[in-house]
Structure formats: structure tokens, C-alpha cells
Design a protein around this motif. Structure first.
Motif, short mmCIF file in Angstrom:
data_model
loop_
_atom_site.label_atom_id
_atom_site.label_comp_id
_atom_site.label_asym_id
_atom_site.label_seq_id
_atom_site.Cartn_x
_atom_site.Cartn_y
_atom_site.Cartn_z
N GLN A 162 -65.23 15.98 -2.13
CA GLN A 162 -63.85 15.53 -2.23
C GLN A 162 -63.87 14.06 -2.61
OE1 GLN A 162 -61.31 16.38 1.15
NE2 GLN A 162 -59.96 14.66 0.70
N THR A 165 -61.63 10.46 -4.44
CA THR A 165 -60.36 9.81 -4.72
C THR A 165 -60.57 8.69 -5.73
OG1 THR A 165 -60.55 8.19 -2.93
CG2 THR A 165 -59.47 10.26 -2.40
N GLY A 200 -56.37 12.26 -5.78
CA GLY A 200 -57.57 12.87 -5.21
C GLY A 200 -57.93 14.16 -5.90
N ILE A 254 -61.01 17.73 -5.74
CA ILE A 254 -62.21 18.42 -5.25
C ILE A 254 -63.00 18.85 -6.48
CG2 ILE A 254 -63.02 20.55 -4.15
CD1 ILE A 254 -60.87 20.20 -2.07
N LEU A 271 -55.93 15.42 3.76
CA LEU A 271 -56.41 15.22 2.39
C LEU A 271 -56.22 13.78 1.90
CD1 LEU A 271 -55.14 18.54 0.78
CD2 LEU A 271 -57.50 17.95 1.34
N TYR A 289 -52.37 22.63 -2.17
CA TYR A 289 -53.18 21.87 -1.23
C TYR A 289 -53.78 22.67 -0.08
CZ TYR A 289 -50.87 17.86 -3.45
OH TYR A 289 -50.41 16.94 -4.34
N ALA A 343 -57.38 23.82 -0.35
CA ALA A 343 -58.25 22.64 -0.32
C ALA A 343 -58.37 22.10 1.10
CB ALA A 343 -57.69 21.56 -1.26
N SER A 379 -61.96 22.00 3.18
CA SER A 379 -62.47 20.76 3.77
C SER A 379 -62.63 20.89 5.28
CB SER A 379 -61.53 19.61 3.42
OG SER A 379 -61.99 18.39 3.97
#
Length: 497
Positions: free
Chosen positions: A51, A53, A113, A115, A231, A297, A300, A304
């Protein structure tokens, strides 16, 4: 439970082990301020994915729209992104602003951000361009980026005192095969404080506060969470989101386990605009209970979370707090299909992640932890749960149910007709029980029926709110019960004392 007011994913598969944050610092040449600066960060990384950013600062004239480009050099491939429209062709990655964050004034910053998968290496990109202009340096000399710090592995937050639970028939059992029930409380706060900008938890969560829960002879604590905060989306204050939020959740989970209690981490508030029947808010952001999780989201989030706790089988996962697609769709069949399969659901304006999508996200991350899935009507309707239950390759799925005195299915006759058949086939956990009377006559009835059937239940909630505005078990975080909470406390102590 609602709260009192306060002022197309590709899941990365493979064995996963969360590691520490890697950051590529902003690097500038020894000259004038660069036209733009970009900070690239790896928030977490696992065996085949990570992940990341990017934080972009515009140092020139104001922009009405922006496009960031960079190249991956280690075989990385973006599979999901947020706060920008992400695309990739070969090694070239492009992030284009969304409609809501295109304006970027002089000195203004924006974050996005993603993934991504990786294999062989995860070398960070070196050159970033904003609307075609190279960032982080003047034209010459070209800066040499600081090497990425080597990430440090993080051990799972468990001291081994809490039991590792799994499904056996219609029971929950520990590693020795002994039958276990989840009997405890909810600890609300992590779902709303961060998105409202007040903090991460509502009240103390230090060891003394967690010990006070254990002193009630609770064996389980359910912890509601917010996907935007986990996130690290740009609408959340940085101090309450991303790595800071994840660290706080891991710390609380560790403290719960240290007192021998099972932590249940749960997705409570999610992204997606819904203004239809029974809408909790009109906001697209995760500021209230939505009818279903979102495809943008929620998978994801679970990928995570699962990667964070997959090495700790004592942690259970509750997929989504209180689904209510039945309030949006025309038929019950449509609602149950939406619940399981997601996609474009009638009456819901965003792409829905179904329960199967979320199970797949957890299992795709390599986690075999116990999973709970609540039904329709704010998890109060399990009438077709067995028909539509998602497929779990790990065989570790239980049904979740919520009941309050004001719900439709809140009587022994309904429990006998709709809950008993489910409980005969799979473990059944009442993730929330409560009443808005500042008394405990109703929860006494619930506990009596669930005890007779060997089932699990968790009281809402271990927070010091007015028990008439939202069922609150305590009046102080030392464990002093409200008149409502005294019923649960005394019952747990009688069972487990």
C-alpha cells in the motif's frame, strides 16, 4: 447501531506479512524551490503487494486540474487507488485528479493512495512529473534520491493469552477443541472520532480501561473501525489516519488479548453516497452507516486488515456492521443478492462490495481468521442467510446478528423461527444487543434465549453516553455500569465469575 451526535479491485493474493513504513523523502537540488514536490511513501508491504501514497505540493501558479506521472522499475502494478484516477501502461503510472480535488493552489498539497502488486523488487520511483513538469528538482543538477530505509518487520500484536478460535460445525472452538462463546462488549469510537476530526478513540483505551472490561468477566471486545481512517484518505486529519490509526488499532488489539479477551475488528462506517430510504447521511464520506460496503475501498480495507492480523488467529473479523440493502431494493431477493454478490444494486448509487467480495479479500490476503457476516435489516434479519451465505474456502465463517428492543425480530417466536435454523448449522454471534430504556429487561430476555442455545452475544456499548440516547453500558471508564449495563455485567459475572 447508530451513534449519538458529536460537535473493479484486484485483491493482492499470496502470503502476507505487514512491515514498517518506507518513505522516499522529498529531494531538491541546491537551487531555487522546485516547481512541485512529491513525497512517495510505502505504508505497508507484504510478500506480493504493498500500500503506497503520494503527497503532491504545487509551488507554482494555481492549477485547475493535475496529472501526476512516474515510472515503476521493479515490476510493480497498481491494482486499486483512491483520491485520484489511477492507470498504468507498462511501467508508466498516471494519477489524474478526481472531480473534487482538481484545484491545487500555489503552495497547496493533495494526497492519493493505491494498492499495487510487486515481484522481485519494490524499488521506489525516482522521477515524478506534475502536468509534465519534473518535481523535486530544478532542471540541473539532477538530484540523487535518498535510499529507501529498509523496512522493519512488525510482529503480530498477540501475547498468546487470547484463544485462537475457529468454526467446528455450528460451534466456535479453541485450539484444544473446547467450545467457546463470545460474551462481552462493543468498544465504540474508532468508527467516528477520526472522521469527525476529534481523535481516534472516544475515551481511554489504556491498560486500566481494558482491564475494567475484563473485570466484568467479558471474554470478547468488538472494535468498530472506519475504512477511510485505516486507508489514510485525504479527508481525514493525518494524525488520526493511515499508519497512526493502524498503530492505535494494533495497540488496542494487543491490550485486549493481553487480558485474555478475543478482539473482533469490524468495518462500521464506509465510503459511498446514499440518500435513499433510511439514509443515515447524505455525505459520500464514511460519516455514517451506509446500506452496503463500497467496492472502491472496502475490499482494500479488508485486504490490509487481513494482512495486518493474519499471523494472529486470536483476532476475528466482522465484515460489515449493519447491512440494509433491503431498504433500497424493491424485493427481498434483490436485497439478498446485493448482500452476497454486490455490484450495481437497485437503489444504491455506488458500486457495492458484497459479502463474497469481502470474504475473498480476507482470504486472498492469506488470512484464515474467523469471519462474521451479518444479515439484512441492520443485521436483524437472518431469514435467508443460509441460502445466500458466501463461500469461504477456509471454512471459518459464522453468522452475525444484531437485536434491540425496537427491532422487528426481537421476540422469542422470531428467534425460534429464524435464528434457530441458522444456529443449527453455523455459529451464531449477536454482535450487538441492547435497549434504549435505561433498563435491562429486554437484554435479559435475549441473554436467556442465547444462553439456552449456547450462542454468543456482545452488549452495545462500552461508552459513557446517555443510555437513553444510545444504549451505554457504563457511566465511567472504570467500569461503573449504568442501570442498563448492570444487567450485562451481573450476568457475565454469574456465567464466568
Amino acid at each position: 447501531m447508530r451513534h449519538p451526535p458529536r460537535s473493479g479491485l484486484l485483491v493482492v493474493a499470496g502470503a502476507i506479512a505487514l512491515i514498517g513504513t518506507a518513505v522516499v523523502p522529498v529531494v531538491t537540488a541546491q537551487a531555487a524551490t522546485p516547481a512541485c514536490t512529491v513525497q512517495y511513501s510505502v505504508v505497508s508491504q507484504w510478500d506480493s503487494g504493498f500500500q503506497g501514497t503520494v503527497s503532491i505540493t504545487n509551488n507554482t501558479a494555481a492549477l485547475s486540474s493535475w496529472s501526476l506521472t512516474f515510472d515503476f522499475a521493479g515490476g510493480q502494478k497498481v491494482t486499486q487507488g483512491w483520491n485520484a484516477k489511477w492507470s498504468q501502461s507498462g511501467t508508466a503510472v498516471t494519477a489524474v485528479n478526481e472531480s473534487y480535488n482538481g484545484s491545487l493552489g500555489t503552495g497547496a498539497s493533495v494526497s492519493a493512495g493505491f494498492i499495487a502488486s510487486w515481484s522481485g523488487g519494490n524499488t521506489p520511483p525516482v522521477t515524478f512529473k506534475l502536468n509534465g513538469t519534473t518535481c523535486n528538482a530544478d532542471a540541473e543538477p539532477s538530484p540523487t534520491p535518498t535510499p529507501t530505509p529498509t523496512p522493519t518487520p512488525t510482529e503480530p500484536p498477540s501475547d498468546g493469552k487470547a484463544p485462537a478460535l475457529h468454526v467446528s460445525g455450528n460451534k466456535l472452538v479453541d485450539a484444544s477443541g473446547a467450545t467457546r462463546r463470545l460474551l462481552g462488549v462493543n468498544r465504540s469510537g474508532g468508527e467516528f472520532m477520526c472522521v469527525q476530526g476529534y481523535g481516534i478513540w472516544d475515551g481511554p483505551v489504556d491498560d486500566a480501561a481494558v482491564k475494567a472490561i475484563a473485570d466484568w468477566k467479558a471474554d470478547t471486545v468488538r472494535i468498530p473501525l472506519n475504512e477511510e481512517c485505516w486507508l489514510g484518505l485525504s479527508n481525514i486529519k493525518p494524525q488520526y489516519s493511515g499508519a497512526n490509526y493502524i498503530s492505535a488499532v494494533k495497540d488496542l488489539v494487543a491490550r485486549v488479548e493481553a487480558h485474555g479477551m478475543t478482539p473482533v475488528v469490524e468495518l462500521h462506517w464506509t465510503y459511498g453516497q446514499y440518500t435513499g430510504n433510511s439514509a443515515g447521511c447524505s455525505d459520500v464520506h464514511a460519516t455514517c452507516q451506509k446500506p452496503m460496503p463500497d467496492m472502491q475501498y472496502s475490499p482494500a480495507f479488508w485486504s490490509s486488515v487481513a494482512s495486518t492480523f493474519k499471523a494472529d488467529p486470536a483476532v476475528a473479523f466482522d465484515l460489515f456492521n449493519e447491512p440494509y440493502p433491503d431498504r433500497a431494493t424493491a424485493t427481498t431477493t434483490q436485497a439478498w443478492q446485493c448482500w452476497r454478490d454486490g455490484g450495481s444494486c437497485p437503489g444504491i448509487g455506488y458500486e457495492v462490495a458484497g459479502m463474497q467480495d469481502l470474504v475473498d479479500a480476507v482470504r486472498g490476503a492469506g488470512a484464515h481468521n474467523l469471519i462474521l457476516a451479518g444479515g439484512l435489516a441492520y443485521s436483524n434479519d437472518l431469514s435467508q442467510w443460509l441460502t445466500y451465505r458466501p463461500t469461504d474456502p477456509a471454512g471459518n465463517l459464522a453468522a452475525a446478528y444484531h437485536v434491540y428492543n425496537f427491532n422487528t425480530c426481537a421476540s422469542e417466536s422470531c428467534w425460534n423461527s429464524t435464528l434457530a435454523p441458522v444456529a443449527a448449522q453455523v455459529p451464531l454471534v449477536a454482535g450487538e444487543i441492547g435497549e434504549n430504556t435505561c433498563s435491562h429487561a429486554f437484554v435479559d430476555q435475549v441473554m436467556k434465549w442465547f444462553d439456552a442455545h449456547g450462542l454468543s452475544y456482545l452488549g452495545w456499548t462500552w461508552n459513557t453516553w446517555d443510555c437513553s440516547s444510545g444504549p451505554s453500558l457504563i457511566s465511567a471508564y472504570d467500569g461503573t455500569p449504568t442501570s442498563y449495563g448492570a444487567g450485562l455485567r451481573d450476568h457475565l459475572r454469574a456465567l464466568n465469575g
